[in-house]
Scaffold this motif. Structure first.
Motif, PDB file in Angstrom:
ATOM      1  N   GLU A 135      -6.129   5.373 -16.212  1.00 58.17           N
ATOM      2  CA  GLU A 135      -5.655   4.544 -15.101  1.00 58.17           C
ATOM      3  C   GLU A 135      -6.800   3.740 -14.491  1.00 58.17           C
ATOM      4  OE1 GLU A 135      -5.530   6.937 -11.115  1.00 58.17           O
ATOM      5  OE2 GLU A 135      -4.608   8.187 -12.653  1.00 58.17           O
ATOM      6  N   ARG A 136      -6.437   2.667 -13.789  1.00 58.83           N
ATOM      7  CA  ARG A 136      -7.424   1.770 -13.178  1.00 58.83           C
ATOM      8  C   ARG A 136      -7.110   1.599 -11.696  1.00 58.83           C
ATOM      9  NH1 ARG A 136      -6.811  -3.510 -16.499  1.00 58.83           N
ATOM     10  NH2 ARG A 136      -4.614  -2.970 -16.101  1.00 58.83           N
ATOM     11  N   SER A 137      -7.114   2.696 -10.975  1.00 59.44           N
ATOM     12  CA  SER A 137      -6.710   2.674  -9.574  1.00 59.44           C
ATOM     13  C   SER A 137      -7.605   1.784  -8.722  1.00 59.44           C
ATOM     14  CB  SER A 137      -6.704   4.095  -9.010  1.00 59.44           C
ATOM     15  OG  SER A 137      -5.778   4.909  -9.706  1.00 59.44           O
ATOM     16  N   ALA A 138      -8.912   1.787  -8.980  1.00 67.58           N
ATOM     17  CA  ALA A 138      -9.834   0.999  -8.173  1.00 67.58           C
ATOM     18  C   ALA A 138      -9.543  -0.493  -8.285  1.00 67.58           C
ATOM     19  CB  ALA A 138     -11.278   1.294  -8.589  1.00 67.58           C
ATOM     20  N   ALA A 139      -9.203  -0.952  -9.478  1.00 62.14           N
ATOM     21  CA  ALA A 139      -8.907  -2.371  -9.676  1.00 62.14           C
ATOM     22  C   ALA A 139      -7.672  -2.776  -8.876  1.00 62.14           C
ATOM     23  CB  ALA A 139      -8.697  -2.655 -11.163  1.00 62.14           C
ATOM     24  N   TYR A 140      -6.679  -1.911  -8.820  1.00 57.93           N
ATOM     25  CA  TYR A 140      -5.474  -2.229  -8.059  1.00 57.93           C
ATOM     26  C   TYR A 140      -5.749  -2.215  -6.557  1.00 57.93           C
ATOM     27  CZ  TYR A 140      -2.803  -1.976 -12.358  1.00 57.93           C
ATOM     28  OH  TYR A 140      -2.311  -2.213 -13.632  1.00 57.93           O
ATOM     29  N   ALA A 177      -6.278  -5.400  -1.660  1.00 61.12           N
ATOM     30  CA  ALA A 177      -7.059  -5.857  -0.512  1.00 61.12           C
ATOM     31  C   ALA A 177      -7.111  -7.381  -0.454  1.00 61.12           C
ATOM     32  CB  ALA A 177      -8.466  -5.283  -0.576  1.00 61.12           C
ATOM     33  N   LEU A 178      -7.323  -8.022  -1.588  1.00 52.31           N
ATOM     34  CA  LEU A 178      -7.358  -9.488  -1.626  1.00 52.31           C
ATOM     35  C   LEU A 178      -6.005 -10.071  -1.244  1.00 52.31           C
ATOM     36  CD1 LEU A 178      -9.446 -10.038  -4.903  1.00 52.31           C
ATOM     37  CD2 LEU A 178     -10.192 -10.387  -2.533  1.00 52.31           C
ATOM     38  N   SER A 179      -4.932  -9.466  -1.753  1.00 50.25           N
ATOM     39  CA  SER A 179      -3.590  -9.931  -1.418  1.00 50.25           C
ATOM     40  C   SER A 179      -3.320  -9.795   0.078  1.00 50.25           C
ATOM     41  CB  SER A 179      -2.552  -9.130  -2.213  1.00 50.25           C
ATOM     42  OG  SER A 179      -1.240  -9.473  -1.832  1.00 50.25           O
ATOM     43  N   THR A 194       2.210 -13.603   5.504  1.00 47.20           N
ATOM     44  CA  THR A 194       2.426 -12.182   5.226  1.00 47.20           C
ATOM     45  C   THR A 194       3.793 -11.961   4.603  1.00 47.20           C
ATOM     46  OG1 THR A 194       0.966 -11.463   7.016  1.00 47.20           O
ATOM     47  CG2 THR A 194       2.587  -9.875   6.229  1.00 47.20           C
ATOM     48  N   LEU A 195       4.806 -12.659   5.112  1.00 49.25           N
ATOM     49  CA  LEU A 195       6.148 -12.529   4.561  1.00 49.25           C
ATOM     50  C   LEU A 195       6.164 -12.928   3.081  1.00 49.25           C
ATOM     51  CD1 LEU A 195       8.937 -11.672   5.608  1.00 49.25           C
ATOM     52  CD2 LEU A 195       9.454 -14.097   5.943  1.00 49.25           C
ATOM     53  N   ALA A 196       5.419 -13.971   2.747  1.00 48.60           N
ATOM     54  CA  ALA A 196       5.343 -14.405   1.354  1.00 48.60           C
ATOM     55  C   ALA A 196       4.539 -13.427   0.503  1.00 48.60           C
ATOM     56  CB  ALA A 196       4.716 -15.796   1.283  1.00 48.60           C
ATOM     57  N   GLU A 197       3.609 -12.720   1.139  1.00 49.82           N
ATOM     58  CA  GLU A 197       2.730 -11.806   0.399  1.00 49.82           C
ATOM     59  C   GLU A 197       3.370 -10.466   0.087  1.00 49.82           C
ATOM     60  OE1 GLU A 197       0.308  -8.179   1.079  1.00 49.82           O
ATOM     61  OE2 GLU A 197       0.653  -9.447   2.832  1.00 49.82           O
ATOM     62  N   LEU A 198       4.420 -10.070   0.827  1.00 49.27           N
ATOM     63  CA  LEU A 198       5.017  -8.742   0.669  1.00 49.27           C
ATOM     64  C   LEU A 198       5.450  -8.441  -0.766  1.00 49.27           C
ATOM     65  CD1 LEU A 198       7.156  -8.352   3.934  1.00 49.27           C
ATOM     66  CD2 LEU A 198       4.865  -7.463   3.456  1.00 49.27           C
ATOM     67  N   PRO A 199       6.152  -9.353  -1.471  1.00 51.61           N
ATOM     68  CA  PRO A 199       6.525  -9.043  -2.850  1.00 51.61           C
ATOM     69  C   PRO A 199       5.322  -8.892  -3.784  1.00 51.61           C
ATOM     70  CG  PRO A 199       7.850 -10.851  -1.997  1.00 51.61           C
ATOM     71  CD  PRO A 199       6.738 -10.634  -1.021  1.00 51.61           C
ATOM     72  N   VAL A 200       4.243  -9.639  -3.496  1.00 48.22           N
ATOM     73  CA  VAL A 200       3.036  -9.534  -4.329  1.00 48.22           C
ATOM     74  C   VAL A 200       2.430  -8.139  -4.187  1.00 48.22           C
ATOM     75  CG1 VAL A 200       0.726 -10.454  -4.746  1.00 48.22           C
ATOM     76  CG2 VAL A 200       2.603 -12.007  -4.121  1.00 48.22           C
ATOM     77  N   THR A 201       2.314  -7.690  -2.949  1.00 54.60           N
ATOM     78  CA  THR A 201       1.763  -6.358  -2.708  1.00 54.60           C
ATOM     79  C   THR A 201       2.646  -5.278  -3.324  1.00 54.60           C
ATOM     80  OG1 THR A 201       0.630  -7.002  -0.668  1.00 54.60           O
ATOM     81  CG2 THR A 201       1.208  -4.682  -0.898  1.00 54.60           C
ATOM     82  N   GLY A 214      -7.578  -4.287   4.975  1.00 58.11           N
ATOM     83  CA  GLY A 214      -7.745  -2.858   5.180  1.00 58.11           C
ATOM     84  C   GLY A 214      -6.446  -2.091   5.048  1.00 58.11           C
ATOM     85  N   LEU A 215      -5.376  -2.685   5.586  1.00 53.99           N
ATOM     86  CA  LEU A 215      -4.085  -2.021   5.534  1.00 53.99           C
ATOM     87  C   LEU A 215      -3.583  -1.905   4.095  1.00 53.99           C
ATOM     88  CD1 LEU A 215      -2.210  -0.802   7.657  1.00 53.99           C
ATOM     89  CD2 LEU A 215      -0.924  -2.939   7.639  1.00 53.99           C
ATOM     90  N   ASN A 216      -3.784  -2.943   3.300  1.00 51.26           N
ATOM     91  CA  ASN A 216      -3.345  -2.873   1.904  1.00 51.26           C
ATOM     92  C   ASN A 216      -4.121  -1.829   1.117  1.00 51.26           C
ATOM     93  OD1 ASN A 216      -1.403  -4.838   2.248  1.00 51.26           O
ATOM     94  ND2 ASN A 216      -2.032  -6.012   0.452  1.00 51.26           N
ATOM     95  N   LEU A 217      -5.402  -1.659   1.444  1.00 54.25           N
ATOM     96  CA  LEU A 217      -6.168  -0.592   0.807  1.00 54.25           C
ATOM     97  C   LEU A 217      -5.544   0.767   1.118  1.00 54.25           C
ATOM     98  CD1 LEU A 217      -9.915  -1.605   1.319  1.00 54.25           C
ATOM     99  CD2 LEU A 217      -8.769  -1.223  -0.864  1.00 54.25           C
ATOM    100  N   VAL A 218      -5.172   0.961   2.382  1.00 55.03           N
ATOM    101  CA  VAL A 218      -4.577   2.231   2.795  1.00 55.03           C
ATOM    102  C   VAL A 218      -3.213   2.430   2.150  1.00 55.03           C
ATOM    103  CG1 VAL A 218      -3.694   3.513   4.772  1.00 55.03           C
ATOM    104  CG2 VAL A 218      -5.863   2.298   4.956  1.00 55.03           C
TER     105      VAL A 218
END
Length: 262
Positions: free
Chosen positions: A83-88, A93-95, A107-114, A206-210
């Protein structure tokens, strides 16, 4: 069955359940402390959201999960590999940073990407543990990971009860609809945290990392139990997992809440 792992003995079963329960509680404890620091931004953002947003987020949650299932699971090479958890985490985080840059709209547009990145990471973990993504049960388990709500959801009893009892034997369309009931509120919280422009970019990263780490940890819990479910049955294993969580809580000096609720 493709993806079936070695049968476990009774002592092995208890060890797997105990480890899964420990991992589950440790994930929530560690991530909650990080999210408390973002609490005021969450409240600031939620106060800015119009009433109709809740329905919109639920629609985005379902659309995102369905798209993620088609592209992240069905489009991933089923062959076993690390697995490549760190890459994800980095991608998430970038997303989140890009989504939070413009506040509510971006943010609304980003939700499906995340959602897609999280789903792909979950499938990657399943594949890394030797499970076959062509197996319908493994694909179902990937979707079920999102039924654990989100890292800000304090009612983990509800998470376990929902996962253990509400999702059995459903067709994928119905499964998606039920999982959205738990996943959409997690997205609402994320949207609220990132709804303040510019500040939302830092919070979003930060939130996406969490969030990514939370769902990765839940995936490892779910997939670690798959061999037991194949041998002992889904309902039995998930009930025993709930009991193992209570046992671990008691060992830590906390109330055994799930057992009491039953």
């Amino acid at each position: 069955m493709s993806g079936e792992l070695t049968t476990l003995t009774q002592p092995d079963s208890e060890a797997v359940l105990a480890q899964a329960a420990s991992d589950y509680l440790a994930a929530r404890g560690r991530l909650m402390s990080a999210l408390e620091q973002a609490g005021r931004f969450v409240q600031m953002g939620l106060n800015r959201l119009p009433p109709e947003v809740q329905k919109m987020v639920a629609e985005r949650a379902r659309d995102g999960l369905e798209l993620a299932f088609r592209t992240a699971i069905l489009g991933l090479d089923p062959g076993a590999r690390p697995e490549r958890s760190a890459a994800y985490k980095l991608g998430g985080a970038l997303s989140g940073a890009m989504g939070g840059m413009g506040g509510f709209a971006t943010t609304l547009a980003e939700l499906p990407v995340t959602t897609g990145l999280i789903m792909r990471s979950v499938a990657d973990i399943a594949r890394g543990q030797g499970l076959d993504l062509r197996d319908p049960e493994v694909r179902t388990a990937c979707v079920e990971v999102f039924a654990f709500g989100g890292p800000l959801d304090e009612d983990d009893d509800a998470d376990i009860a929902f996962w253990a009892t509400r999702l059995a034997g459903q067709e994928m369309a119905q499964l998606m609809a039920n999982v959205v009931l738990r996943y959409a509120p997690a997205l609402m919280t994320k949207l609220g945290a990132q709804a303040v422009p510019l500040v939302g970019a830092a919070v979003g990263a930060g939130l996406n990392l969490v969030y990514m780490e939370f769902y990765q940890r839940m995936a490892r819990v779910v997939f670690s139990l798959k061999p037991l479910e194949q041998r002992l049955g889904r309902q039995v294993v998930r009930q025993r997992f709930a009991e193992a969580v209570d046992s671990r809580r008691r060992a830590l000096g906390h109330d055994a809440r799930f057992g009491r609720r039953a």
